[in-house]
Enzyme design. Structure first.
Site, PDB file in Angstrom:
ATOM      1  N   HIS A  73       0.804  -1.231   0.000  1.00  0.00           N
ATOM      2  CA  HIS A  73       0.000   0.000   0.000  1.00  0.00           C
ATOM      3  C   HIS A  73       0.834   1.278   0.000  1.00  0.00           C
ATOM      4  CE1 HIS A  73       0.241   0.915   4.437  1.00  0.00           C
ATOM      5  NE2 HIS A  73       0.405  -0.382   4.545  1.00  0.00           N
ATOM      6  N   ASP A 190       6.306   2.187   6.224  1.00  0.00           N
ATOM      7  CA  ASP A 190       5.073   1.390   6.167  1.00  0.00           C
ATOM      8  C   ASP A 190       4.101   2.155   5.286  1.00  0.00           C
ATOM      9  OD1 ASP A 190       2.687   0.070   6.586  1.00  0.00           O
ATOM     10  OD2 ASP A 190       2.486   0.696   8.678  1.00  0.00           O
ATOM     11  N   GLU A 224      -5.315   0.993   2.777  1.00  0.00           N
ATOM     12  CA  GLU A 224      -4.938  -0.043   3.750  1.00  0.00           C
ATOM     13  C   GLU A 224      -5.018   0.444   5.185  1.00  0.00           C
ATOM     14  OE1 GLU A 224      -2.456  -2.607   6.314  1.00  0.00           O
ATOM     15  OE2 GLU A 224      -2.307  -0.446   5.983  1.00  0.00           O
ATOM     16  N   GLU A 225      -4.567   1.674   5.434  1.00  0.00           N
ATOM     17  CA  GLU A 225      -4.444   2.137   6.828  1.00  0.00           C
ATOM     18  C   GLU A 225      -5.803   2.292   7.529  1.00  0.00           C
ATOM     19  OE1 GLU A 225      -1.923   2.103   8.634  1.00  0.00           O
ATOM     20  OE2 GLU A 225      -0.143   2.342   7.406  1.00  0.00           O
ATOM     21  N   ASP A 245       4.253  -6.205   3.404  1.00  0.00           N
ATOM     22  CA  ASP A 245       4.060  -5.107   4.355  1.00  0.00           C
ATOM     23  C   ASP A 245       5.080  -5.258   5.474  1.00  0.00           C
ATOM     24  OD1 ASP A 245       3.005  -2.858   5.582  1.00  0.00           O
ATOM     25  OD2 ASP A 245       0.927  -3.518   5.396  1.00  0.00           O
ATOM     26  N   HIS A 325       4.766   3.128  12.773  1.00  0.00           N
ATOM     27  CA  HIS A 325       3.746   4.161  13.008  1.00  0.00           C
ATOM     28  C   HIS A 325       4.281   5.268  13.917  1.00  0.00           C
ATOM     29  CE1 HIS A 325      -0.194   2.021  11.557  1.00  0.00           C
ATOM     30  NE2 HIS A 325       0.758   2.041  10.652  1.00  0.00           N
TER      31      HIS A 325
END
Ligand SMILES: [Zn+2]
Length: 348
Positions: A73, A190, A224-225, A245, A325
């Site tokens: 993603h 990410d 995706e998130e 991922d 994150h």
């Protein structure tokens, strides 16, 4: 069969460019378009878009074997304007789960619905040390107390609206990309690192004059998130889906920045034993440094496809990313391991 060489300079250059394109979920089109432009140089690929805006690159080959797919993603964490405050500053509503303390004092761009961008930064509402020296330390870093100060002349809601800012406008946090000594440090590795893995694997095969053994669909996901990126866009003829991922690095984890990881289980459930076995044996066959791991707070786009009714064998591989994150970091060793693993899979 040995794997083709990876053009590492190309990988880093592509990844750094992609990291510097703001693409919070819902506003990821510039990043999807960038990947689309890059892949358009390979005439082996047939490019298309889903209605949701994801990019599909199909590499068709003559084969009786069932087609496979890989997904990664380009959308990232971010925010939108939740409210314009009476002092002209902005309250935010976060997209995905960025943690407030990690972006305190970070630079941002506000992308207005009219297509303009305005600069600003994230602060607590008690920021001045000469006013709030005691209370500032105690201020909770949360939705209520974090705000965006605009680098424009405004001290009122009306003046901010006159700048063209509205509730719902996209707010993108600076990625702060640095490449040092084999490490890549940036927000949003990410999952842009893994998009770079896929694109570099395609380039390496194409330049070596090789083709995948089976027809492959590369799915570049843009939601995706928020949990449903790949729930659509994987054709029903696909028998296996490999999600590429990030792997979780930190206390209690097997994964590290110098290897790729096969995730056996995350909070979304357990992956497919048969495909896991195949991925392990490919890594071993090609001497790819890899770990197996379990991720505590993690769901993948592959699982989104499973939940949506997708009938495929499913695996999850990816490079170790430290402080995910948050202010993330990866190393070329783990990144190359992932690119090699993708190529080994495509050639098997
Ligand atoms: Zn991800």
């Amino acid at each position: 069969m040995s794997l083709p060489n990876i053009d590492q300079e190309y990988f880093v250059d592509f990844l750094v460019k992609l990291l510097n394109i703001a693409s919070p979920t819902g506003f990821a089109e510039p990043a999807v378009a960038f990947v689309e432009r890059e892949l358009s140089q390979f005439n082996q690929l047939e490019l298309s878009r889903t209605r949701k805006g994801a990019l599909i690159a199909k590499w068709a080959v003559e084969s009786d074997l069932t087609p496979i797919a890989l997904t990664a993603h380009v959308d990232t964490l971010g925010a939108v304007v939740k409210e314009i405050k009476s002092n002209g500053r902005l309250r935010l509503s976060r997209i995905g789960g960025i943690q407030w303390p990690t972006i305190e004092t970070e630079g941002v761009w506000i992308f207005t619905s009219k297509g303009e961008r305005i600069r600003g930064s994230v602060l607590i509402d008690a920021a001045s040390g000469h006013i709030y020296s005691g209370t500032g330390k105690e201020t909770p870093r949360n939705d209520e107390h974090m705000e965006v100060r605009l680098d424009a002349r405004t001290t009122s809601e009306q003046e901010t609206r006159q700048l063209g800012i509205n509730v719902g406008d996209c707010i993108a946090f600076d990625p702060r990309v640095e490449v040092t000594n084999g490490f890549i440090r940036s927000r949003f590795l990410d999952d842009k690192a893994c998009v770079a893995n896929i694109v570099t694997a395609i380039k390496s095969l194409a330049e070596a004059g090789l083709s995948p053994v089976r027809t492959v669909y590369f799915h570049i996901s843009n939601y995706e998130e928020v949990g449903h990126g790949a729930s659509a866009g994987i054709p029903s003829e696909v028998a296996e889906l490999v999600t590429v991922d990030m792997a979780v690095v930190g206390a209690g984890q097997e994964s590290d920045e110098f290897s790729a990881t096969l995730c056996i289980k995350d909070s979304g459930g357990v992956y497919h034993e048969g495909l896991n076995k195949k991925m392990r044996s490919l890594a071993e066959q090609h001497g790819i440094p890899y770990k197996t791991d379990v991720y505590p707070f993690y769901g993948s786009d592959g699982e989104a496809f499973w939940r949506a009714g997708g009938d495929v064998a499913l695996a999850l591989i990816g490079p170790g990313i430290d402080a995910s994150h948050n202010y993330e970091r990866a190393h070329m060793d783990g990144l190359n391991a992932t690119t090699n693993w993708i190529m080994a899979y495509l050639l098997d």
